[in-house]
Each structure stands twice: as structure tokens, then as C-alpha cells.
Design an enzyme around this catalytic site. Structure first.
Site, PDB file in Angstrom:
ATOM      1  N   ARG A  48      -7.459  -2.536   7.176  1.00 20.62           N
ATOM      2  CA  ARG A  48      -7.883  -0.869   6.957  1.00 20.62           C
ATOM      3  C   ARG A  48      -8.952  -1.186   5.757  1.00 20.62           C
ATOM      4  O   ARG A  48      -8.061  -2.477   4.837  1.00 20.62           O
ATOM      5  CB  ARG A  48      -6.967  -0.092   6.479  1.00 20.62           C
ATOM      6  CG  ARG A  48      -6.258   0.486   8.004  1.00 20.62           C
ATOM      7  CD  ARG A  48      -5.122   1.832   6.980  1.00 20.62           C
ATOM      8  NE  ARG A  48      -4.586   2.485   7.968  1.00 20.62           N
ATOM      9  CZ  ARG A  48      -3.152   2.624   8.505  1.00 20.62           C
ATOM     10  NH1 ARG A  48      -3.325   3.149   7.441  1.00 20.62           N
ATOM     11  NH2 ARG A  48      -2.872   3.968  10.021  1.00 20.62           N
ATOM     12  N   ARG A  73      -0.720  -2.072  -0.602  1.00 17.91           N
ATOM     13  CA  ARG A  73      -1.701  -1.359   0.131  1.00 17.91           C
ATOM     14  C   ARG A  73      -2.748  -2.844  -0.001  1.00 17.91           C
ATOM     15  O   ARG A  73      -3.234  -2.994  -0.689  1.00 17.91           O
ATOM     16  CB  ARG A  73      -2.702  -0.930  -0.630  1.00 17.91           C
ATOM     17  CG  ARG A  73      -2.928   0.446  -0.138  1.00 17.91           C
ATOM     18  CD  ARG A  73      -4.011   1.418  -1.155  1.00 17.91           C
ATOM     19  NE  ARG A  73      -3.325   2.411  -1.334  1.00 17.91           N
ATOM     20  CZ  ARG A  73      -3.260   3.608  -1.325  1.00 17.91           C
ATOM     21  NH1 ARG A  73      -3.878   3.797   0.398  1.00 17.91           N
ATOM     22  NH2 ARG A  73      -2.007   4.331  -1.448  1.00 17.91           N
ATOM     23  N   GLU A  87       5.461   6.751   0.949  1.00 13.25           N
ATOM     24  CA  GLU A  87       5.965   6.474   2.328  1.00 13.25           C
ATOM     25  C   GLU A  87       5.515   4.940   3.178  1.00 13.25           C
ATOM     26  O   GLU A  87       5.279   4.088   2.903  1.00 13.25           O
ATOM     27  CB  GLU A  87       4.311   6.852   2.688  1.00 13.25           C
ATOM     28  CG  GLU A  87       4.509   7.496   4.495  1.00 13.25           C
ATOM     29  CD  GLU A  87       2.762   7.235   4.479  1.00 13.25           C
ATOM     30  OE1 GLU A  87       2.696   6.967   6.408  1.00 13.25           O
ATOM     31  OE2 GLU A  87       1.343   7.979   3.760  1.00 13.25           O
ATOM     32  N   SER A 110       4.710   7.585   9.591  1.00 12.80           N
ATOM     33  CA  SER A 110       4.600   8.649   9.223  1.00 12.80           C
ATOM     34  C   SER A 110       4.413   8.902  10.808  1.00 12.80           C
ATOM     35  O   SER A 110       3.505   8.079  11.289  1.00 12.80           O
ATOM     36  CB  SER A 110       2.758   8.882   9.142  1.00 12.80           C
ATOM     37  OG  SER A 110       2.564  10.033   8.968  1.00 12.80           O
ATOM     38  N   ARG A 155       5.762  -2.747   4.033  1.00 14.21           N
ATOM     39  CA  ARG A 155       6.226  -1.944   3.205  1.00 14.21           C
ATOM     40  C   ARG A 155       8.080  -1.786   3.415  1.00 14.21           C
ATOM     41  O   ARG A 155       8.758  -1.700   2.040  1.00 14.21           O
ATOM     42  CB  ARG A 155       5.679  -0.012   3.485  1.00 14.21           C
ATOM     43  CG  ARG A 155       4.122  -0.251   3.153  1.00 14.21           C
ATOM     44  CD  ARG A 155       3.899   1.703   2.522  1.00 14.21           C
ATOM     45  NE  ARG A 155       2.548   1.349   2.216  1.00 14.21           N
ATOM     46  CZ  ARG A 155       2.208   2.570   2.300  1.00 14.21           C
ATOM     47  NH1 ARG A 155       2.838   3.587   1.774  1.00 14.21           N
ATOM     48  NH2 ARG A 155       0.850   2.082   1.341  1.00 14.21           N
TER      49      ARG A 155
END
Length: 430
Positions: free
Chosen positions: A262, A277, A349, A352, A391
Site C-alpha cells: 500500500r 503502518r 485495528e 476488518s 500488527r
């Protein structure tokens, strides 16, 4: 993508549901384009009918020696041929414009989704586990001595720039163990089929799951037109693109462990320290293909699969339902799972899980036949992280840190770590 027939039948209802996501009054523009498209198609068909009629009459005129009528009909046919071509091109342009507009509008939320503007309006569903009481100030993952020995941000920056990390020693083994544990759990306990898929895909695959055209800047494209996947949702979901499935084949439940990429466009200044991130990361993804009547229950099942990983690792978490203003583009309802990070003193988070209804299926043209002689209907698709591996590594580090800088490894991972139970402050397995 949206069903144009539903917009025609109930434009006010479409606008009302889309307004819950902050998108106002699109049906008028959509129906105007659709009307022009349908008008051009009808006119082109009329021109074709007139050509066909003239074609039949021209032979009769020739046979009876009526040269004047013969020439007139030839002119009619030539004119209608030109007119038809122009009208078909106009219809093609209007169709492309309609599809482009429909592909940039987000999915409609389910009625049960809470209204809201942003993450502050999300609703907590439940919590599991209690955050550990530390007798020392807990550190963030990159500050814990045992982890710092195996997290090399300087070398990664030399190789690739910011938002990359080189993992080594006990850290990469722990990272690999987490991914393998997730896969084994999903396959052996949750009944998912493991897949291995490419990380380079064609543009059609990115369009099928909604990454394109709206979010092109969030992903990486190669010079020859391939796209690097932001998640295995893209590849797993597109394995059924263009197919008509039998009802007996559903549900299809898949999982894959892949590299993900990403660009993190628009995230400047967010989580710049550590590996929370990253531009390149790993995820174990879950995807389900179901019938419409089963998709909502499948969302709860998928959420439970992701929660079960955290419970097995002893990591406290909370599950929330996202409000209309915080949901992803393709979702009609989303459950976020947030793991407790003591170093940040907050939940972050880690998964999801979303049900997309037929939104992606329409883009991919994926249908199923409810009965052998029934008309095909669009399937429903779901996707969810099960989990984000990096994560999860952060959560294991922070929740397992000790006062001396060592890390206690969750018991569920001991078989994957050669029986080792901790990582020393120097970064060695023990």
C-alpha cells in the site's frame, strides 16, 4: 457496483441510503445518463430496422426495373447505416460514462449500520480479555529490547526508504510462526481452504473488488500495467470472477497468506515510528462467497474466526461496528477488531471484516444458480483479515514484554518456535 434497475425503480430510496455515507443526490445524474444511453440504443435499433426494410424493398424495385426507387432505397440504406453507427457510438460513450460513475460510488449500508461521520461514531459490540497490569511503564514495540534487536529500520531505509523494516533473528521467526499459526487455525479449525495466489494482478482484478478506479493512488502499479495487491481479498475474490456457480458449491471459504503493498497515500505523519503502518506487509486474509440469504450470518462467523486467533494468543481486544461515515468503499457492514497495545495505551485495528453484498459480484459478474433450472443471481462476497501479521507481532511484543526487556511468547506459538518460550533482552530465543 450498483444495480441500475433498482435506481430506476426507486431513485429516492437510493439517494437516501447513499446520503447516509455522505453522498448526495446522485440518482438524477445517473438516470439522465441512462436515459440518453437507452434513447441512443432505441434509435440505433430503429435505424437498423429501417435498413432491414429497405434491404427487402430494394430487391423488389430492381426486379421490376424501377431504377428511381432502387436509387432512393440505396440512399436510404446508406443514410441509415451512417446514422446507426453514430448512434451506437453515442450509446457506447454514454454506457462508459454510466459505468464510470457507478464504479466510483460506494456501497449502500445495511439498515442496521449506525449512522455517523467518522470513527468517533463507531459502536462497540464487545470486549474480550483484560489489559495486563504492568509494574513498570510498558514500552512500544520498537522500544522493547528483545524486539529492537530484530527490527532493523535503518537498513530497511537504506534499501527502500521509510515505512519498511528488515526483520531478523527471533523476530522473523516469531513473525513466521504467527502466520503459520493463523493459517493452521483457519484451515484445521475454521474450515477455510488455503490458497496461494499471485501478488501481481491485472487491472480487471483490482476493479472487481473496488480498488479501481477510485483508489488508484493507494496502490502500486508496475510499468507493464500489473498492480501489486493491497490485500489477498483482490485475488481470492476474483478466483470466481465471471463464473456461474451452483448453489451446492456455496459457501466458498478461502484463506491466504500473502505480501501486501500500500502506498499509504494521505497518511503523512501517521504512525511514522515503528512498523504499525508499512508500505509492504503480510496478512492472512479470509474471503467468503455466499448466497444472499447467508451473507449476514457469514459476517458474524468470519468475525469470530478472526477473534479466535487473538483469544488463542491471549491478546485482549474489542470488536466494533463501523458507522456509515467510517466504512470502507465496498462494504455494506464492517466489524473492526482492535487489539490492545499497552505501549500506546489504546486499542488499534488488527482486523476488518466486511460483507459487501452483491457490490463486488456485479463488478466481477459472478453469479450462482439457486436451482438447476433457475435464473442466475449475483452472489454475495465477504472479506476479512485473519489477521494482519505485522500488527499481531506488535501486539505479542507489547503484551508479552517484561521489565528486563525480554518477551514471553504466547503458549499457542511454542510448537512453532521449536519449544522456545521467551526472547531474551539480547534478542535470542530461550
Amino acid at each position: 457496483m450498483h444495480d441500475i434497475r433498482l435506481i430506476r425503480d426507486n431513485p429516492e430510496g437510493f439517494d437516501a441510503r447513499l446520503a447516509r455515507r455522505g453522498e448526495e443526490g446522485w440518482s438524477q445524474d445517473i438516470l439522465a445518463i441512462d436515459a440518453r444511453r437507452r434513447e441512443a440504443i432505441l434509435a440505433a435499433e430503429t435505424a437498423q430496422a429501417e435498413r432491414n426494410r429497405a434491404s427487402k424493398e430494394i430487391g423488389a424495385a430492381k426486379a421490376r426495373g424501377d431504377e428511381a426507387e432502387f436509387e432512393r432505397l440505396r440512399e436510404v440504406m446508406a443514410a441509415r447505416k451512417t446514422e446507426q453507427a453514430e448512434l451506437e457510438e453515442k450509446a457506447r460513450i454514454e454506457e462508459a460514462q454510466l459505468q464510470q460513475l457507478l464504479m466510483t460510488l460506494p456501497n449502500l449500508p445495511l439498515d442496521e449500520v449506525p449512522d455517523g461521520r467518522d470513527e468517533a461514531d463507531n459502536v462497540e459490540l464487545r470486549r474480550w480479555g483484560s489489559p495486563r497490569d504492568f509494574d513498570f511503564p510498558p514500552k512500544e514495540h520498537f522500544e522493547v529490547a528483545a524486539a529492537a534487536a530484530g527490527l532493523d529500520f535503518a537498513t530497511a531505509a537504506k534499501l527502500s526508504g521509510s515505512r519498511f523494516v528488515v526483520l531478523k533473528g527471533a523476530m522473523i521467526r516469531l513473525h513466521r510462526a504467527l502466520a503459520q499459526f493463523m493459517l493452521d487455525t483457519h484451515v484445521d479449525r475454521n474450515g477455510l481452504t488455503e490458497m496461494w495466489t499471485p501478488v501481481l494482478v491485472r487491472e480487471e482484478a483490482m476493479q472487481g473488488t473496488g480498488q479501481l478506479p477510485k483508489f488508484a493512488e493507494d496502490s502500486y502499479q508496475t510499468t507493464n500495467g500489473w498492480w501489486l495487491i493491497p490485500t489477498a481479498e483482490v485475488t481470492l475474490t476474483n478466483t470466481v470472477a465471471g463464473e456461474i456457480l451452483s448453489a451446492d458449491a456455496l459457501p466458498i471459504r478461502m484463506t491466504a497468506h500473502t505480501q501486501c503493498f500500500r502506498s499509504e497515500a494521505g497518511s503523512a505523519g501517521k504512525d511514522t515510528t515503528g512498523m504499525l503502518r508499512q508500505h509492504q506487509f503480510e496478512k492472512v486474509e479470509m474471503v467468503s462467497i455466499t448466497t444472499p440469504q447467508d451473507s449476514r450470518a457469514e459476517l458474524d462467523r468470519m468475525t469470530a474466526c478472526a477473534e479466535g486467533i487473538l483469544e488463542a494468543l491471549g491478546l485482549p481486544y474489542r470488536t466494533i461496528v463501523l458507522c456509515t461515515g467510517d466504512m470502507g468503499f465496498g462494504a455494506s457492514r464492517t466489524h473492526d477488531i482492535e487489539v490492545w497495545l499497552p505501549g500506546q495505551n489504546t486499542y488499534r485495528e488488527i482486523s476488518s471484516c466486511s460483507v459487501c453484498g452483491d457490490f463486488q459480484a456485479r463488478r466481477m459478474n459472478t453469479r450462482f444458480r439457486p436451482a438447476p433450472d433457475a435464473r442466475p443471481e449475483f452472489v454475495h462476497t465477504l472479506n476479512g483479515s485473519g489477521l494482519a501479521v505485522g500488527r499481531c507481532l506488535i501486539a505479542v511484543i507489547e503484551n508479552g514484554q517484561q521489565a528486563d526487556g525480554s518477551i514471553v511468547i504466547p503458549e499457542a506459538l511454542h510448537p512453532y518456535m521449536g519449544g522456545k518460550t521467551r526472547i531474551t533482552p539480547e534478542g535470542a530465543l530461550a
